[in-house]
Structures are given as C-alpha cells and as structure tokens.
Design an enzyme around this catalytic site. Structure first.
Site, mmCIF file in Angstrom:
data_model
loop_
_atom_site.group_PDB
_atom_site.id
_atom_site.type_symbol
_atom_site.label_atom_id
_atom_site.label_comp_id
_atom_site.label_asym_id
_atom_site.label_seq_id
_atom_site.Cartn_x
_atom_site.Cartn_y
_atom_site.Cartn_z
ATOM 1 N N VAL A 1 0.851 -1.194 0.000
ATOM 2 C CA VAL A 1 0.000 0.000 0.000
ATOM 3 C C VAL A 1 0.886 1.244 0.000
ATOM 4 C CG1 VAL A 1 -1.719 1.290 1.320
ATOM 5 C CG2 VAL A 1 -1.906 -1.198 1.130
ATOM 6 N N ALA B 1 -3.592 -3.315 9.736
ATOM 7 C CA ALA B 1 -3.112 -4.349 10.674
ATOM 8 C C ALA B 1 -1.680 -4.717 10.286
ATOM 9 C CB ALA B 1 -4.025 -5.568 10.618
ATOM 10 N N HIS C 1 -10.574 -42.841 20.460
ATOM 11 C CA HIS C 1 -11.164 -42.927 19.126
ATOM 12 C C HIS C 1 -12.674 -42.761 19.205
ATOM 13 C CE1 HIS C 1 -11.924 -44.254 15.037
ATOM 14 N NE2 HIS C 1 -12.862 -45.051 15.509
HETATM 15 P P1 AMP Z 1 1.992 -8.797 11.728
HETATM 16 O O1 AMP Z 1 3.182 -7.985 12.142
HETATM 17 O O2 AMP Z 1 2.187 -10.275 11.811
HETATM 18 O O3 AMP Z 1 0.729 -8.337 12.382
HETATM 19 O O4 AMP Z 1 1.787 -8.534 10.180
HETATM 20 C C1 AMP Z 1 1.693 -7.267 9.594
HETATM 21 C C2 AMP Z 1 1.844 -7.410 8.094
HETATM 22 O O5 AMP Z 1 1.610 -6.158 7.457
HETATM 23 C C3 AMP Z 1 3.246 -7.860 7.659
HETATM 24 O O6 AMP Z 1 3.143 -9.079 6.990
HETATM 25 C C4 AMP Z 1 3.717 -6.730 6.734
HETATM 26 O O7 AMP Z 1 4.434 -7.220 5.623
HETATM 27 C C5 AMP Z 1 2.409 -6.083 6.291
HETATM 28 N N1 AMP Z 1 2.569 -4.690 5.843
HETATM 29 C C6 AMP Z 1 3.250 -3.681 6.456
HETATM 30 N N2 AMP Z 1 3.176 -2.517 5.759
HETATM 31 C C7 AMP Z 1 2.422 -2.782 4.647
HETATM 32 C C8 AMP Z 1 1.967 -2.011 3.521
HETATM 33 N N3 AMP Z 1 2.270 -0.698 3.370
HETATM 34 N N4 AMP Z 1 1.213 -2.622 2.567
HETATM 35 C C9 AMP Z 1 0.869 -3.935 2.705
HETATM 36 N N5 AMP Z 1 1.267 -4.705 3.737
HETATM 37 C C10 AMP Z 1 2.032 -4.154 4.707
#
Ligand code: AMP
Ligand code: FAD
Length: 479
Positions: A245, A276, A451
């Site tokens: 993004v 997230a 089982h």
């Molecule tokens: P987590 O830290 O496991 O909650 O995962 C967060 C996810 O967000 C990670 O897999 C990152 O690669 C993803 N992420 C961070 N910034 C971006 C962005 N700008 N666009 C798409 N994904 C993102």
C-alpha cells in the site's frame, strides 16, 4: 495511600496483572498502575488482550462463525435454516459483556489478593522511584524495591493509511463497525489482519487483504501456510501478496487505496479499511530521561532471559520486550519475574511458546518449522497427515488441513509441531507438553489416543514421521 511498595508494576495487561497477583501470592506488598479507560468510560484492568485484543476478537470470531455455519454450513448436516438474520448490535453487545465480565474479574482478583490498583499513569524514574499521575488528583512519587514494566504495545501507524477510526481503523476500531462493510480492505496478512478479515468476511463483507511481502505467513511452516492460504482463499478471502500500500484517500464514506503489485500501480475502493501492519512497544512517557533502562535497536526494552533490564531491580515483560507479542508469553514472563524477585529458581522455555491464528480452520504451531530444521543443517524428518483421514473430522465436516511433526533424525526428539485444521489451538498443546518433556516421536507413537478424536491425527502424524501411519498411504523414500 502508602508511598512504599515491595513491587510496583506499570501496566495491568496479561503480563502486568498476572505478575501483580503472583507477587502478592508470594507475600510482596504490590501495586499495579493502569491508566486504561474502557468504552464505558470506566478504569479497566486487563490491558490490550482483555479489552481490545484476544478476548473481543475471539468473541466476534466465535459469533461470526456461528452465523456463517447457520447460513451455509448446516445444510450439509441436513439442517435447513430459513432466513438467518444478523443482529450485529446484539453480537457486539455480547462481546462487550464478555470483556466487562473478564476485566471486572481481574479487579476482584486484585481485591482478593490485596494488590493495590493505582488508577492512572506511571513513569519510571531513577532509583526505582515511580512517578504516579492518578486519573484524578496530584502527581505522587512512589518508591519500590522492585519495578516491573508491563506497558504492552500499540498498533503501528503507517502514514500511507492514517487511522481516523471511522473509515480507516486499527484493530480496535475493527471490533466495533456499526454495520457490515460491503467492501472491506485489510492492510497486512498477519495474525490480526487475517482474524479480523475473517470476522467481517463471515458476516458478509467482500474482503481484500493487501500484503506487501510475497510469502503468505512467512514465519509459519511453508506446507502449513500453503494449505491455510488455499483454504482461506476458498472461503472467499481475496489475499493479494506482493501488494504494498502506497497511499489512501478518504472520499465521503469510502476510501480509495493505492498499492503496487507485480503489475504496477493499482487502486481499490473500500467502504472500510483495517490497518493491521503490526504492533510496537509502548514506551511513550514510560521512562524518565534518567531512568537508566536501555532500549534495543527496535525500541523494545532490553532484557536478559529472565526479563531483567540494565537497572538492578527493574524488570520488563510482555509486548514491551523481545519475543512473540502474545498474551501467554506475557503471562508466563509475569510469573517468572515475580519468582525471580523472590529468589526462586524459575525459567520460561521460549522454545515451546505456541502461536495460534484463530481463523477457520485455525493455524497453530510450536517449535521449529521444516525450513528452520533444514537451515540448522542437522538431519531431520517430517510426518504430515491430513484431517481428511480422520473419522471425527469427517463427522464434524471439518476435514481441511493437517498435522505435521518435525523431528531430529538422529535423536528422534520432536523439534516442532504444526497444525492447520479444526481445534488447532487445542491440539497444539499436545506438542507443547510433549516438547516440554523432551519427547521423541516414538513416545507419541506408543501412546493410546481416544477414538474417534481429532487427536488421532496427532498420533498418525507422529507415526507418519517413521512411515508407520495406518490411515494414509505412505511411500517410504528410497535411501
Ligand atoms: P503482523 O506484524 O504479523 O501483524 O503482520 C503485519 C503485516 O503487514 C506484515 O506481513 C507486513 O508485511 C504487512 N505490511 C506492512 N506494511 C504494509 C503495507 N504498506 N502494505 C501492505 N502490507 C504491509
Ligand atoms: P498489554 O495487554 O498491552 O497491557 C499493557 C497495559 O499497560 C495497557 O492496558 C496500557 O493501558 C497500560 N499502560 C501502558 N503504559 C502505561 C503507563 N505509563 N502507566 C499506566 N499504564 C500503562 N495474543 C494472544 O496470545 N492470543 C490472541 O488471540 C491474541 N489476539 C489479539 C487480537 C488483537 C486484535 C490484538 C490487538 C492483540 C492480540 N493478541 C493476542 C496480543 C495480546 O493482546 C498481547 O500480546 C498482550 O496483550 C500483551 O500483554 P502485555 O501485558 O504485555 O501488554
């Protein structure tokens, strides 16, 4: 109010409140400072987990699954339901009641254990002094023999999608949409993004998950992650990997999200967008300049294996420190630190902390993935068995997924267990117990499993590790 305590804990989440109760059980005069004000405008214990994390998300996951099952999965069992109506307000209220009961329960436990709950903000100063700013009233300086920092974490904010808690929300906002968004965007295919995306997808949203990296769940065993991705996609989650993004614009009640993928610049319009992209340690205002506590290169509070900071008598636990950002890890660190303070012999085995994603099917793991075993250079073996071969799973109509073991080829010791499938969050504990006892796969092979039960797939996967599984055709590799 006394100004002197044996222990002062800053933060009343799963790490902090458990540390407080254990300290009090051990006879220490304990205070826990917590500043949280909940949705009802009342001071609340329980931290992120109980208020806006583990518990409310699981309440919505369970409710949304029941709705989805009623709408579409019960027909397979010969149960026809006419016109299942979604009453979102009741669903959200139910979630809030569960949160209120649980957080209220912690307050009761504090009373019963004589833990002093100081409602307000704490800041560590030098000399194990803590400045306490009550929600109402004047700042006080408190003195402790020991201080435990347990301030937790907050969502990472990215400038390309600034949270307004209306159209663009973080995980907290995503627990309270007042209507089901028609099109929902989720940035980040991590645990939180997948869980919250699943909730709204089951309730009727068309969900698009945008994930910057090319791998799906890179920390999870590849075979398991691949299976999970297949099942989530089949359920309707539109997971776009390699989609970074780059911008967003709120237009009236919608948001236009720009991202780049292998085909170049793209745009999608959503009714709501959940950001997230991870969480970061919450250190703002926690430490005075002369506190003496060191942060590591990623801004986590630097601690040793028993959560001691660089300042003698000051500890840090939970999401504030290295290791997985999980409530059960915070809880066990809280217990460990209380016991360290009392000079007891104690430890936390970080190698057997399980991870769970509460999607449907659930994904759970403990120990090494096959990729990690391969990287270690030591000889290893694996055994994976699908739930499709399990009678109980068939009876429940939950045959997707598998159990997989990774074991040391020479010693036969279990190195890791991985599950994607029904009740993975419960099944994984068998791997945790086995690994804690230093079990070999043969130990599991020789045990009797009831089982029919889902656990039989755990047994079969252990057997499969040595080509002994009964209910799947296994071809022994040629040596
Ligand atoms: P987590 O830290 O496991 O909650 O995962 C967060 C996810 O967000 C990670 O897999 C990152 O690669 C993803 N992420 C961070 N910034 C971006 C962005 N700008 N666009 C798409 N994904 C993102
Ligand atoms: P927190 O729970 O964040 O608690 C810290 C508390 O400290 C907060 O209440 C904060 O108000 C307070 N505080 C901070 N600074 C101060 C200060 N200066 N003075 C006073 N008080 C202060 N984990 C799981 O294991 N399983 C799950 O299913 C799960 N689901 C999740 C779902 C979501 C949506 C989210 C967001 C998280 C989830 N987590 C889950 C992660 C889990 O919530 C955290 O790992 C856990 O809460 C960390 O506990 P903690 O005690 O370190 O910190």
């Amino acid at each position: 109010m006394s100004d002197n305590y044996d222990v002062i804990i800053i933060g009343g989440g799963p790490g902090g409140y458990v540390a407080a109760i254990r300290c009090a059980q051990l006879g220490l005069n304990t205070a826990c400072i917590e500043k949280r004000i909940n949705k009802q405008d009342e001071p609340a214990l329980g931290g992120t987990c109980l208020n806006v994390g583990c518990i409310p998300s699981k309440a919505l996951l369970d409710s949304s699954w029941k709705y989805h099952e009623t709408e579409s999965a019960l027909a397979d069992h010969g149960i026809k339901v006419k016109g299942a109506d979604l009453d979102l307000e009741t669903m959200l209220k139910r979630k809030d009641t569960i949160v209120k009961n649980l957080t209220g329960g912690i307050a009761q436990l504090f009373k019963a254990n004589k833990v002093t709950w100081l409602q307000g903000t704490g800041q560590l100063k030098s000399g194990k002094q803590v400045e306490f700013q009550p929600l109402d009233g004047d700042t006080q300086t408190l003195q402790a023999e020991h201080v435990i920092l347990a301030a937790g974490s907050v969502p990472v904010d990215i400038p390309v999608a600034s949270v307004d808690q209306k159209v663009i929300v973080d995980s907290t906002g995503a627990l309270d949409f007042d209507k089901v968004p028609k099109r929902l965007g989720v940035i980040g295919a991590g645990v939180i993004g997948l869980e919250l995306g699943s909730v709204w997808g089951r309730l009727g949203s068309e969900v698009v998950v945008l994930e910057a990296v090319d791998d799906f769940l890179p920390a999870v065993d590849k075979q398991i992650a691949k299976d999970a991705q297949k099942q989530f996609t089949k359920q309707g989650l539109d997971i776009r990997l390699g989609a970074r993004v780059t911008g967003s614009e709120v237009k009236k009640d919608q948001v236009v999200v720009s991202f780049t993928d292998k085909d170049g610049e793209q745009e999608e319009t959503f009714d709501r967008l959940i950001v997230a992209v991870g969480r970061r340690p919450y250190t703002e205002g926690l430490l005075s300049q002369d506190a003496g506590v060191t942060l590591d290169e990623r801004n986590y509070i630097y601690v040793d294996s028993q959560c001691r900071t660089d300042v003698p008598g000051v500890y840090a636990i939970g999401d504030l420190v290295r290791g997985p950002a999980l409530a059960h890890k915070a809880i066990e660190e809280g217990v460990m630190v209380a016991e360290v303070i009392m000079g007891e012999s104690t430890q936390l085995n970080y190698d057997t902390v399980p991870g769970v994603i509460y999607t449907h099917p659930e994904v759970a793991w403990v120990g090494k993935t096959e990729e990690e075993a391969k990287d270690s250079g030591d000889a290893y073996k694996t055994g994976a068995v699908p739930f499709a071969a399990n009678g109980r799973a068939m009876a429940a109509g939950e045959t997707g997924g598998m159990v997989k073991f990774v074991a040391d080829e020479k010693t036969d010791r279990i190195l890791g267990m991985h599950v994607v499938g029904p009740q993975a969050s419960e099944l994984i504990q068998q791997g945790v117990i086995a690994m804690e006892f230093g079990a070999t796969v043969e130990d599991l092979q020789l045990m009797v499993f009831g089982h029919p039960s889902l656990s039989e797939t755990v047994h079969e996967a252990a057997l499969a590790t040595d080509f002994k599984a009964i209910h799947v055709a296994q071809r022994r590799r040629k040596k």
